[in-house]
Scaffold this motif. Structure first.
Motif, PDB file in Angstrom:
ATOM      1  N   ASN A  29      44.224  37.926  47.354  1.00  0.00           N
ATOM      2  CA  ASN A  29      43.684  38.149  46.002  1.00  0.00           C
ATOM      3  C   ASN A  29      43.462  39.637  45.735  1.00  0.00           C
ATOM      4  N   ASN A  30      42.956  40.352  46.751  1.00  0.00           N
ATOM      5  CA  ASN A  30      42.739  41.793  46.607  1.00  0.00           C
ATOM      6  C   ASN A  30      44.058  42.537  46.409  1.00  0.00           C
ATOM      7  N   LEU A  31      45.078  42.081  47.118  1.00  0.00           N
ATOM      8  CA  LEU A  31      46.388  42.718  47.013  1.00  0.00           C
ATOM      9  C   LEU A  31      46.975  42.532  45.611  1.00  0.00           C
ATOM     10  N   ILE A  32      46.838  41.305  45.093  1.00  0.00           N
ATOM     11  CA  ILE A  32      47.344  41.016  43.745  1.00  0.00           C
ATOM     12  C   ILE A  32      46.580  41.830  42.702  1.00  0.00           C
ATOM     13  N   GLU A  33      45.246  41.891  42.861  1.00  0.00           N
ATOM     14  CA  GLU A  33      44.446  42.662  41.904  1.00  0.00           C
ATOM     15  C   GLU A  33      44.698  44.163  42.063  1.00  0.00           C
ATOM     16  N   PHE A  34      44.934  44.595  43.300  1.00  0.00           N
ATOM     17  CA  PHE A  34      45.276  46.000  43.553  1.00  0.00           C
ATOM     18  C   PHE A  34      46.499  46.386  42.727  1.00  0.00           C
TER      19      PHE A  34
ATOM     20  N   ASN B  71      34.673  42.922  45.540  1.00  0.00           N
ATOM     21  CA  ASN B  71      35.155  43.429  46.816  1.00  0.00           C
ATOM     22  C   ASN B  71      35.935  44.729  46.646  1.00  0.00           C
ATOM     23  N   LEU B  72      36.856  44.745  45.690  1.00  0.00           N
ATOM     24  CA  LEU B  72      37.650  45.952  45.448  1.00  0.00           C
ATOM     25  C   LEU B  72      36.813  47.066  44.828  1.00  0.00           C
ATOM     26  N   LYS B  73      35.849  46.693  44.005  1.00  0.00           N
ATOM     27  CA  LYS B  73      34.964  47.696  43.398  1.00  0.00           C
ATOM     28  C   LYS B  73      34.226  48.469  44.486  1.00  0.00           C
ATOM     29  N   GLU B  74      33.798  47.749  45.508  1.00  0.00           N
ATOM     30  CA  GLU B  74      33.089  48.382  46.627  1.00  0.00           C
ATOM     31  C   GLU B  74      34.024  49.327  47.397  1.00  0.00           C
ATOM     32  N   LEU B  75      35.267  48.887  47.608  1.00  0.00           N
ATOM     33  CA  LEU B  75      36.235  49.711  48.334  1.00  0.00           C
ATOM     34  C   LEU B  75      36.596  50.972  47.543  1.00  0.00           C
ATOM     35  N   LEU B  76      36.743  50.820  46.230  1.00  0.00           N
ATOM     36  CA  LEU B  76      37.074  51.971  45.382  1.00  0.00           C
ATOM     37  C   LEU B  76      35.907  52.955  45.302  1.00  0.00           C
ATOM     38  N   ALA B  77      34.685  52.406  45.261  1.00  0.00           N
ATOM     39  CA  ALA B  77      33.494  53.263  45.236  1.00  0.00           C
ATOM     40  C   ALA B  77      33.408  54.077  46.530  1.00  0.00           C
ATOM     41  N   LYS B  78      33.735  53.421  47.651  1.00  0.00           N
ATOM     42  CA  LYS B  78      33.734  54.117  48.944  1.00  0.00           C
ATOM     43  C   LYS B  78      34.803  55.204  48.960  1.00  0.00           C
ATOM     44  N   LEU B  79      35.969  54.903  48.382  1.00  0.00           N
ATOM     45  CA  LEU B  79      37.050  55.884  48.303  1.00  0.00           C
ATOM     46  C   LEU B  79      36.609  57.118  47.511  1.00  0.00           C
ATOM     47  N   LEU B  80      35.977  56.906  46.378  1.00  0.00           N
ATOM     48  CA  LEU B  80      35.522  58.022  45.536  1.00  0.00           C
ATOM     49  C   LEU B  80      34.460  58.857  46.260  1.00  0.00           C
ATOM     50  N   THR B  81      33.576  58.180  46.962  1.00  0.00           N
ATOM     51  CA  THR B  81      32.533  58.896  47.718  1.00  0.00           C
ATOM     52  C   THR B  81      33.153  59.768  48.802  1.00  0.00           C
ATOM     53  N   GLU B  82      34.146  59.224  49.506  1.00  0.00           N
ATOM     54  CA  GLU B  82      34.811  59.980  50.570  1.00  0.00           C
ATOM     55  C   GLU B  82      35.605  61.154  50.001  1.00  0.00           C
TER      56      GLU B  82
END
Length: 222
Positions: free
Chosen positions: A74-79, A110-121
């Motif tokens: 699901n994450n891959l499709i939404e990605f 789930n993806l929102k959390e991963l993207l937020a982590k990406l922006l922070t990094e």
């Protein structure tokens, strides 16, 4: 066991609750068949208890992997959908950072959390590493290629050759996703077609138990 615990943690489930359910159901399964064996005075029931407990255990514990695979798919499709919008934002003059920030508003939790982590990094590390770290959340190697191409656009923007490279990789990635969706649909159809077979197998087991019980009654009567 470590793998199962890691899967439970990744799913955000309670380890205590999951193992409590696991233990209670196994206890009830074995207990019910022991009771039937004593009440009916048929030893065959004592064998069914552990058998059904093993089947339940395998199904119950294997579901974590299935749940994670479903989330990953699901994450891959939404990605793919989100980074389609990312391309639009880039073409409309947004820089990479702001484009990622904009698409994160439309992402699932789930993806929102991963993207937020990406922006922070990205705020603390201006190298390609944050993009590689993000790509590690997906099994497909092409995601890493895609994220590296996005990193390469940071300085050059929409006018660079890196945008064309990104679009080429993204189109290839989209084709991969379409193939996965088709396979997913085929898998669902396969599961539906096998449902009658599973039902028939269960019916055979029930009939077999009944026949064994009947033979036992006849033998005891003799």
């Amino acid at each position: 066991m470590k793998k199962i615990i890691a899967q439970i943690n990744r799913l955000g489930l309670s380890i205590k609750k999951e193992f409590l359910i696991f233990g209670i159901v196994n206890f009830l399964l074995i207990g019910v068949f022991i009771f039937l064996g004593i009440f009916e005075k048929k030893g065959v029931f004592f064998a069914f208890g552990p058998g059904f407990a093993v089947i339940f255990s395998l199904l119950y514990l294997s579901r974590y992997g299935s749940m994670i695979n479903k989330i990953n798919t699901n994450n891959l499709i939404e990605f793919a959908e989100l980074f389609g919008f990312f391309r639009i934002y880039i073409k409309n003059g947004y820089n990479v950072y702001n484009a990622i920030k904009e698409i994160s508003y439309f992402a699932n939790d789930n993806l929102k959390e991963l993207l937020a982590k990406l922006l922070t990094e990205i705020d603390t590390d201006k190298t390609v590493q944050p993009f590689i770290n993000f790509a590690k959340n997906f099994e497909e190697i092409i995601v890493e290629e895609l994220m590296i191409s996005i990193y390469q656009m940071i300085d050059e923007g929409e006018q660079s050759n890196y945008l064309a490279q990104f679009e080429l990789i993204f189109d290839k990635f989209s084709d991969t996703i379409k193939e996965k969706e088709l396979k997913k649909k085929d898998s669902k159809l396969g599961a539906l077609s096998s449902a009658p077979l599973i039902g028939s197998s269960f019916l055979i087991i029930v009939i077999t138990i009944g026949i064994i019980g009947l033979i036992g009654d006849i033998t005891n009567g003799i």
